[in-house]
Scaffold this active site. Structure first.
Site, PDB file in Angstrom:
ATOM      1  N   ALA A  20       1.870   1.013  11.645  1.00 34.16           N
ATOM      2  CA  ALA A  20       2.108   0.441  10.311  1.00 34.16           C
ATOM      3  C   ALA A  20       0.788   0.184   9.588  1.00 34.16           C
ATOM      4  O   ALA A  20      -0.228  -0.119  10.215  1.00 34.16           O
ATOM      5  CB  ALA A  20       2.887  -0.864  10.448  1.00 34.16           C
ATOM      6  N   ASP A  25      -3.529  -6.652   5.209  1.00 37.29           N
ATOM      7  CA  ASP A  25      -4.421  -7.570   5.935  1.00 37.29           C
ATOM      8  C   ASP A  25      -4.276  -9.008   5.442  1.00 37.29           C
ATOM      9  O   ASP A  25      -4.592  -9.949   6.155  1.00 37.29           O
ATOM     10  CB  ASP A  25      -5.875  -7.119   5.768  1.00 37.29           C
ATOM     11  CG  ASP A  25      -6.154  -5.859   6.581  1.00 37.29           C
ATOM     12  OD1 ASP A  25      -5.451  -5.662   7.597  1.00 37.29           O
ATOM     13  OD2 ASP A  25      -7.043  -5.078   6.200  1.00 37.29           O
ATOM     14  N   LYS A  40       9.921 -16.829 -10.481  1.00 38.91           N
ATOM     15  CA  LYS A  40       9.154 -15.776 -11.142  1.00 38.91           C
ATOM     16  C   LYS A  40       8.037 -16.377 -11.996  1.00 38.91           C
ATOM     17  O   LYS A  40       8.286 -17.271 -12.818  1.00 38.91           O
ATOM     18  CB  LYS A  40      10.088 -14.932 -12.010  1.00 38.91           C
ATOM     19  CG  LYS A  40       9.415 -13.710 -12.554  1.00 38.91           C
ATOM     20  CD  LYS A  40      10.362 -12.851 -13.363  1.00 38.91           C
ATOM     21  CE  LYS A  40       9.565 -11.808 -14.109  1.00 38.91           C
ATOM     22  NZ  LYS A  40      10.033 -11.610 -15.455  1.00 38.91           N
ATOM     23  N   PHE A  75      -3.895   2.632  15.193  1.00 36.53           N
ATOM     24  CA  PHE A  75      -4.516   3.598  14.291  1.00 36.53           C
ATOM     25  C   PHE A  75      -5.739   2.927  13.670  1.00 36.53           C
ATOM     26  O   PHE A  75      -5.848   1.704  13.676  1.00 36.53           O
ATOM     27  CB  PHE A  75      -3.539   4.020  13.190  1.00 36.53           C
ATOM     28  CG  PHE A  75      -2.622   5.133  13.624  1.00 36.53           C
ATOM     29  CD1 PHE A  75      -1.553   4.860  14.461  1.00 36.53           C
ATOM     30  CD2 PHE A  75      -2.831   6.439  13.208  1.00 36.53           C
ATOM     31  CE1 PHE A  75      -0.707   5.880  14.884  1.00 36.53           C
ATOM     32  CE2 PHE A  75      -2.001   7.464  13.621  1.00 36.53           C
ATOM     33  CZ  PHE A  75      -0.937   7.184  14.459  1.00 36.53           C
ATOM     34  N   LYS A  99     -13.041  -0.549  16.503  1.00 38.59           N
ATOM     35  CA  LYS A  99     -11.703  -1.157  16.410  1.00 38.59           C
ATOM     36  C   LYS A  99     -11.041  -1.220  17.775  1.00 38.59           C
ATOM     37  O   LYS A  99     -10.352  -2.184  18.107  1.00 38.59           O
ATOM     38  CB  LYS A  99     -10.812  -0.358  15.446  1.00 38.59           C
ATOM     39  CG  LYS A  99     -10.650  -1.062  14.114  1.00 38.59           C
ATOM     40  CD  LYS A  99      -9.827  -0.319  13.122  1.00 38.59           C
ATOM     41  CE  LYS A  99     -10.259  -0.779  11.730  1.00 38.59           C
ATOM     42  NZ  LYS A  99      -9.750   0.032  10.661  1.00 38.59           N
ATOM     43  N   ASP A 129      -3.055 -10.169  13.018  1.00 35.56           N
ATOM     44  CA  ASP A 129      -3.259  -8.759  13.383  1.00 35.56           C
ATOM     45  C   ASP A 129      -2.306  -8.437  14.531  1.00 35.56           C
ATOM     46  O   ASP A 129      -2.492  -8.891  15.662  1.00 35.56           O
ATOM     47  CB  ASP A 129      -4.713  -8.512  13.800  1.00 35.56           C
ATOM     48  CG  ASP A 129      -5.001  -7.033  13.917  1.00 35.56           C
ATOM     49  OD1 ASP A 129      -4.252  -6.347  14.650  1.00 35.56           O
ATOM     50  OD2 ASP A 129      -5.949  -6.561  13.273  1.00 35.56           O
ATOM     51  N   ASN A 144       0.844  -1.206   0.000  1.00 37.11           N
ATOM     52  CA  ASN A 144       0.000   0.000   0.000  1.00 37.11           C
ATOM     53  C   ASN A 144       0.870   1.243   0.000  1.00 37.11           C
ATOM     54  O   ASN A 144       2.091   1.149   0.006  1.00 37.11           O
ATOM     55  CB  ASN A 144      -0.959  -0.025   1.197  1.00 37.11           C
ATOM     56  CG  ASN A 144      -0.197  -0.099   2.500  1.00 37.11           C
ATOM     57  OD1 ASN A 144       0.531   0.813   2.850  1.00 37.11           O
ATOM     58  ND2 ASN A 144      -0.347  -1.215   3.213  1.00 37.11           N
TER      59      ASN A 144
HETATM   60  N1  CTP Z   1      -2.859  -3.665  12.261  1.00 37.45           N
HETATM   61  C1  CTP Z   1      -1.958  -4.620  12.640  1.00 37.45           C
HETATM   62  N2  CTP Z   1      -1.883  -5.788  11.958  1.00 37.45           N
HETATM   63  C2  CTP Z   1      -2.691  -6.035  10.931  1.00 37.45           C
HETATM   64  C3  CTP Z   1      -3.622  -5.062  10.512  1.00 37.45           C
HETATM   65  C4  CTP Z   1      -3.684  -3.876  11.201  1.00 37.45           C
HETATM   66  O1  CTP Z   1      -1.212  -4.380  13.595  1.00 37.45           O
HETATM   67  N3  CTP Z   1      -2.591  -7.176  10.290  1.00 37.45           N
HETATM   68  C5  CTP Z   1      -2.972  -2.432  13.036  1.00 37.45           C
HETATM   69  C6  CTP Z   1      -2.550  -1.188  12.325  1.00 37.45           C
HETATM   70  O2  CTP Z   1      -1.182  -0.933  12.522  1.00 37.45           O
HETATM   71  C7  CTP Z   1      -3.436  -0.151  12.981  1.00 37.45           C
HETATM   72  C8  CTP Z   1      -4.688  -0.901  13.331  1.00 37.45           C
HETATM   73  O3  CTP Z   1      -4.314  -2.254  13.362  1.00 37.45           O
HETATM   74  O4  CTP Z   1      -2.877   0.306  14.172  1.00 37.45           O
HETATM   75  C9  CTP Z   1      -5.849  -0.717  12.420  1.00 37.45           C
HETATM   76  O5  CTP Z   1      -5.467  -0.930  11.100  1.00 37.45           O
HETATM   77  P1  CTP Z   1      -6.503  -0.680   9.914  1.00 37.45           P
HETATM   78  O6  CTP Z   1      -5.813  -0.942   8.631  1.00 37.45           O
HETATM   79  O7  CTP Z   1      -7.194   0.615  10.118  1.00 37.45           O
HETATM   80  O8  CTP Z   1      -7.598  -1.749  10.207  1.00 37.45           O
HETATM   81  P2  CTP Z   1      -7.684  -3.258   9.960  1.00 37.45           P
HETATM   82  O9  CTP Z   1      -7.487  -3.952  11.255  1.00 37.45           O
HETATM   83  O10 CTP Z   1      -6.776  -3.654   8.870  1.00 37.45           O
HETATM   84  O11 CTP Z   1      -9.201  -3.444   9.561  1.00 37.45           O
HETATM   85  P3  CTP Z   1      -9.941  -2.999   8.209  1.00 37.45           P
HETATM   86  O12 CTP Z   1      -8.911  -2.957   7.130  1.00 37.45           O
HETATM   87  O13 CTP Z   1     -10.968  -4.064   8.046  1.00 37.45           O
HETATM   88  O14 CTP Z   1     -10.542  -1.647   8.486  1.00 37.45           O
END
Ligand code: CTP
Length: 398
Positions: free
Chosen positions: A274, A278, A288, A324, A338, A305, A210
């Site tokens: 970070a 997901d 490759k 975040f 969250k 997560d 991303n």
């Molecule tokens: N985060 C994490 N590990 C993951 C996904 C997210 O530690 N695999 C943490 C991010 O660093 C952030 C928080 O979780 O502090 C929320 O991340 P966000 O991308 O907003 O949410 P997601 O948990 O990914 O949920 P969604 O994408 O469904 O909104």
């Protein structure tokens, strides 16, 4: 200020006479002052007068091999607690801005790893000159501090901004600066910060990721470190320069980021900034991938997560878990959800619709705890880091 060492660079300007008084005042406050006099500075004040007031020898030539043998310029640039340039001419300011090292003073300024404070003194037109202003901005961006200049009548008879600040005020400002630097309210704490994107490889050369720049996480890590916390920054791939933290661990994937976090425990504070992917690739291939002429499917498998894992640990859970929430809609509701789903203590919600956060300098935060919520206005990422770290400090010290 007992035993604080100042390397005092005097460049060529009529205001150099104020340097003598400044040295005297610094010594009254028990600073140890060693001076460097540039060639043009010596047109205004003499090494002898500086030496008698500072009580230390004066350095002026870069290529004095005998001296270089006894005290190398690198050593000279680092033996002090800070470097003061007063008066600082337009010339030395531009040399610092452009990294020119053509005499002892400018070489020391390039070689140092110590804070630099610049006290400009020049004619009002020179001060207001666009190139001077550009250079001043560059220095400020590089973290160099300024005292003055002041407005008033100048030696050349003109009136305006450019006068060197008076010695008493310079010393007060230096003392304030040192007090601020010594403010280490988190000095007994350890922190982990995650930052940047993760990369999930499809094959050895392709990945999904991303747009996260890592700027917000780096700013938080540096602020925690600045306030005294021993900080480990665990960073996905970014283009940012080396941050000032105790330890930097570079990772690629979410799995690696989780491992690095767990290996960095115990910690008092964890900030998960970070943008972790997901999902990872379930059917990752080791060589490759070749075109086949047919459509292809990638199977995605959910990543661990990290925020949730750390928040829900039975042992070694950091005292303060902060995450975040990057949302494109229903920011407040989703941020609150969250917080409880992941079991963390605080969430900083931000609106990432229209790509207005990733890689930008600013952030607009909706701050959520179990007890209250707050809307923060539009702020730079550094200001967000400052505000967050102030909250962390208050929370942990009460
Ligand atoms: N985060 C994490 N590990 C993951 C996904 C997210 O530690 N695999 C943490 C991010 O660093 C952030 C928080 O979780 O502090 C929320 O991340 P966000 O991308 O907003 O949410 P997601 O948990 O990914 O949920 P969604 O994408 O469904 O909104």
């Amino acid at each position: 200020m007992e035993n604080k060492k100042i390397l005092f660079i005097i460049t060529g300007g009529i205001a150099a006479y104020k340097s003598l008084e400044t040295i005297r005042e610094l010594r009254r406050d028990n600073f140890n002052v060693t001076c460097v006099l540039t060639k043009s500075g010596s047109e205004f004040v003499t090494p002898l007068s500086i030496e008698s007031i500072s009580g230390n020898r004066v350095y002026s030539e870069l290529f004095d091999l005998n001296e270089e043998h006894k005290m190398g310029h690198i050593q000279l640039s680092r033996m002090s607690d800070l470097i003061l340039v007063a008066p600082a001419t337009a010339n030395i300011i531009s040399k610092i801005a452009y990294g020119i090292a053509d005499d002892l003073a400018s070489t020391l300024l390039m070689a140092t790893d110590k804070p630099i404070i610049v006290v400009p003194a020049m004619n009002v037109r020179m001060w207001l000159n666009k190139s001077t202003q550009r250079n001043v901005e560059t220095l400020k961006k590089d973290g160099i501090e300024f005292i003055g200049p002041e407005s008033g009548e100048m030696a050349c008879g003109e009136y305006g901004e450019g006068r060197m600040t008076e010695p008493g005020k310079i010393v007060d400002e230096i003392k304030k600066y040192i007090d601020k630097q010594n403010f280490r309210p988190l000095k007994n704490q350890t922190a982990i910060v995650t930052a940047g994107p993760t990369r999930e490889m499809i094959d050895p050369v392709r990945f999904i990721s991303n747009e996260s720049s890592g700027k917000q996480g780096y700013a938080i890590a540096e602020m925690l470190q600045h306030l005294g916390a021993k900080t480990t920054l665990i960073s996905g791939p970014t283009s940012l320069g080396a941050p000032k933290v105790t330890k930097l661990i570079n990772v690629h994937s979410a799995d690696q980021m989780l491992d690095a976090c767990e290996a960095s425990l115990p910690a008092d504070i964890a900030v998960c900034a970070a943008a972790v992917a997901d999902y990872k690739i379930a059917n990752k291939i080791s060589s490759k991938f070749k075109k086949t002429g047919n459509d292809q499917k990638i199977t995605l498998q959910e990543n661990p997560d990290i925020l949730e894992r750390l928040s829900k640990r039975n042992s070694l859970r950091p005292k303060l878990m902060i995450g975040f929430a990057a949302e494109t809609e229903n920011l407040q509701d989703n941020a609150i959800k969250k917080l409880s789903k992941k079991g963390c203590d605080w969430i900083l919600g931000n609106n990432v619709s229209d790509n207005n956060v990733f890689n930008q300098e600013t952030n607009k935060i909706f701050f959520v705890t179990k007890q209250y919520t707050e809307k923060w206005g539009l702020m730079s990422k550094k200001e967000v880091a400052q505000k967050l770290c102030k909250k962390i400090t208050t929370h942990l010290n009460h």
